[in-house]
Design an enzyme around this catalytic site. Structure first.
Site, PDB file in Angstrom:
ATOM      1  N   LYS A   1     -15.157 -65.427 -21.910  1.00  0.00           N
ATOM      2  CA  LYS A   1     -14.934 -66.811 -22.339  1.00  0.00           C
ATOM      3  C   LYS A   1     -15.969 -67.147 -23.414  1.00  0.00           C
ATOM      4  CE  LYS A   1     -12.103 -67.448 -18.756  1.00  0.00           C
ATOM      5  NZ  LYS A   1     -10.672 -67.579 -18.896  1.00  0.00           N
TER       6      LYS A   1
ATOM      7  N   LYS B   1     -12.277 -68.254 -24.315  1.00  0.00           N
ATOM      8  CA  LYS B   1     -11.231 -67.271 -24.547  1.00  0.00           C
ATOM      9  C   LYS B   1     -10.780 -67.222 -25.992  1.00  0.00           C
ATOM     10  CE  LYS B   1      -7.970 -70.041 -21.850  1.00  0.00           C
ATOM     11  NZ  LYS B   1      -6.836 -69.856 -20.966  1.00  0.00           N
TER      12      LYS B   1
ATOM     13  N   LYS C   1     -12.518 -58.297 -19.571  1.00  0.00           N
ATOM     14  CA  LYS C   1     -11.096 -58.510 -19.835  1.00  0.00           C
ATOM     15  C   LYS C   1     -10.876 -59.430 -21.023  1.00  0.00           C
ATOM     16  CE  LYS C   1      -7.153 -60.800 -17.640  1.00  0.00           C
ATOM     17  NZ  LYS C   1      -7.176 -61.963 -18.528  1.00  0.00           N
TER      18      LYS C   1
ATOM     19  N   GLU D   1      -5.528 -63.597 -21.514  1.00  0.00           N
ATOM     20  CA  GLU D   1      -4.115 -63.287 -21.762  1.00  0.00           C
ATOM     21  C   GLU D   1      -3.638 -63.767 -23.132  1.00  0.00           C
ATOM     22  OE1 GLU D   1      -4.357 -67.092 -19.341  1.00  0.00           O
ATOM     23  OE2 GLU D   1      -5.318 -65.125 -19.362  1.00  0.00           O
TER      24      GLU D   1
ATOM     25  N   HIS E   1      -1.352 -58.823 -16.762  1.00  0.00           N
ATOM     26  CA  HIS E   1      -1.567 -60.247 -16.502  1.00  0.00           C
ATOM     27  C   HIS E   1      -0.218 -60.925 -16.314  1.00  0.00           C
ATOM     28  CE1 HIS E   1      -2.696 -64.441 -16.999  1.00  0.00           C
ATOM     29  NE2 HIS E   1      -3.922 -64.080 -16.702  1.00  0.00           N
ATOM     30  N   ARG E   2      -0.179 -61.945 -15.430  1.00  0.00           N
ATOM     31  CA  ARG E   2       1.108 -62.559 -15.088  1.00  0.00           C
ATOM     32  C   ARG E   2       1.305 -63.918 -15.753  1.00  0.00           C
ATOM     33  NH1 ARG E   2       0.444 -64.758  -8.853  1.00  0.00           N
ATOM     34  NH2 ARG E   2      -1.560 -65.774  -9.132  1.00  0.00           N
TER      35      ARG E   2
ATOM     36  N   HIS F   1      -2.597 -59.402 -11.503  1.00  0.00           N
ATOM     37  CA  HIS F   1      -3.174 -60.630 -10.954  1.00  0.00           C
ATOM     38  C   HIS F   1      -2.318 -61.116  -9.792  1.00  0.00           C
ATOM     39  CE1 HIS F   1      -6.160 -61.526 -14.220  1.00  0.00           C
ATOM     40  NE2 HIS F   1      -5.523 -60.469 -14.655  1.00  0.00           N
TER      41      HIS F   1
ATOM     42  N   SER G   1      -8.500 -63.500  -9.279  1.00  0.00           N
ATOM     43  CA  SER G   1      -9.149 -64.067 -10.452  1.00  0.00           C
ATOM     44  C   SER G   1      -8.868 -65.557 -10.515  1.00  0.00           C
ATOM     45  CB  SER G   1      -8.607 -63.368 -11.704  1.00  0.00           C
ATOM     46  OG  SER G   1      -9.012 -64.033 -12.864  1.00  0.00           O
TER      47      SER G   1
END
Length: 459
Positions: A165, A167, A191, A194, A284-285, A317, A369
């Site tokens: 972050k 992000k 990571k 997304e 990632h969803r 996730h 997460s």
């Protein structure tokens, strides 16, 4: 002669309560809310018809095929306890209705058309039973849990991650610097968010290069294998593959994809590439809540999770459970098991409508997460067990001393919880005590405990 033209009730053809399901059938459980005056049998049959061979009227060409062989059948209907005029309709689809190895086709058939149906107020797909014959047409996750552990050389504990972050807005070099600090402090992974793709302030190639540098530096310093989920999601499949190929050329261990916004076709292509080229794939969803949040309409996340295991992904996730209600815990653990285990028994208390046999398809690591920090570590360790990835974004980067100490705090908390569990202590009861003890010999953890001691996300 000729055929009998005209509109007829779906239930005459598609409601078959004495049907014995076959091992090769795809079974679906739908939560059906019919319009007032529509009998549940007609509603269930309508779902079966419109998601398989039926249309609104009898057609001449029905005589050119065998409907009995190809039609979906509503074979059982039960009222939902405590809900007025709501039913679970069970539908069996013959395997021949589906293209092999295509999650896209499976969803187009089962949920493609029927959700806008006038006779229904609402419709939700609660669960699917994928027959072993169909499972075997999918590659599934590129590597799976065991192969991932072997690649990373990390055993006997959950893995730790962190979303970088802010992000959006960092330059590539500063982004890479944040990655390095987290990995150096003791995390296994960092990571891409997304929605970090390739924006004007940070183009994808620059980010990939600086993150790779961060990974190699942190590996050299710590002697551990590190990774950063490089988000390969793009506007076209060709561009997505280009990014994945570049990641492989940099020698990094893992890439990432947003499987719902990117689509199942793109995701399956990427998963095949990842297996062929030794890349792990983090999923990632993003967009899932649009589909799964309403209780009586849409698709339950456990179905999207099953679909991902078929399409392919090594991490996905799956919610955090902490601070939420007990019932949700059982439901979440239900689909977490669907992701990890080879064989899952039907258990309605956990939302599992069908027994599912994955016939050795590799497993997927669930990722916890969102809004979690060091005080949640005992609960997370207990709930998710070793085969999981625990991701602390703000819970790492929000540390008062910076990223690396934030990472240290999380790693110390995790190791303390794993050790306590292995010594037979009760994490649920003694969790806070375990974290307090550990913070005595870790100033980083003590500082983290100070910052977040009051935070709770309960509404």
């Amino acid at each position: 002669v000729g055929f009998k033209a005209g509109v007829k009730d779906y239930k005459l053809t598609y409601y078959t309560p004495d049907y014995e399901t076959k091992d090769t059938d795809i079974l679906a459980a739908f939560r059906v809310s019919p319009q007032p005056g529509v009998p549940p049998e007609e509603a269930g049959a309508a779902v079966a018809a419109e998601s398989s061979t039926g249309t609104w009227t009898t057609v001449w060409t029905d005589g050119l095929t065998s409907l009995d062989r190809y039609k979906g059948r509503c074979y059982h209907i039960e009222p939902v306890a405590g809900e007025e005029n709501q039913y679970i309709a069970y539908v069996a689809y013959p395997l021949d209705l589906f293209e092999e190895g295509s999650v896209t086709n499976m969803f187009t058939s089962i949920v493609g058309n029927v959700f806008g149906f006038k006779a229904l107020r609402a419709l939700r797909l609660e669960d699917l039973r994928i027959p072993t014959a169909y499972v075997k047409t999918f590659q599934g996750p590129p590597h799976g849990i065991q192969v991932e552990r072997d690649k990373l050389n990390k055993y006997g504990r959950p893995l730790l991650g962190c979303t970088i972050k802010p992000k959006l807005g960092l330059s590539a070099k500063n982004y890479g610097r944040a990655v390095y600090e987290c990995l150096r402090g003791g995390l296994d992974f960092t990571k891409d968010d997304e929605n970090v793709n390739s924006q004007p302030f940070m183009r994808w190639r620059d980010r990939f290069v600086f993150c790779a540098e961060a990974i190699y530096k942190a590996q050299a310093e710590t002697g551990e294998i590190k990774g950063h989920y490089l988000n390969a999601t793009a506007g076209t499949c060709e561009e997505m593959m280009k990014r994945a190929i570049f990641a492989r050329e940099l020698g990094v261990p893992i890439v990432m994809h947003d499987y719902l916004t990117g689509g199942f076709t793109a995701n399956t292509s990427l998963a095949h590439y990842c297996r062929d080229n030794g890349l792990l794939l983090h999923i990632h969803r993003a967009m899932h809540a649009v589909i799964d949040r309403q209780k009586n309409h849409g698709i339950h996340f456990r179905v999207l999770a099953k679909a991902l295991r078929m399409s392919g992904g090594d991490h996905i996730h799956a919610g955090t459970v902490v601070g939420k209600l007990e019932g949700e815990r059982d439901i979440t653990l239900g689909f977490v098991d669907l992701l990890r285990d080879d064989f899952i028994e039907k258990d309605r208390s956990r939302g599992i409508y069908f027994t599912q046999d994955w016939v050795s398809l590799p497993g997927v690591l669930p990722v916890a997460s969102g809004g979690i920090h060091v005080w949640h570590m005992p609960a997370l360790t207990e709930i998710f067990g070793d085969d999981s990835v625990l991701q602390f974004g703000g819970g790492t980067l929000g540390h008062p001393w910076g990223n690396a100490p934030g990472a240290v705090a999380n790693r110390v908390a995790l190791e303390a919880c794993v050790q306590a569990r292995n010594e037979g202590r009760d994490l649920a009861r003694e969790g806070n005590e375990i974290i307090r003890e550990a913070s005595k010999w870790s100033p980083e953890l003590a500082a983290a405990c100070e910052v977040w001691k009051e935070i709770k996300f309960e509404f």
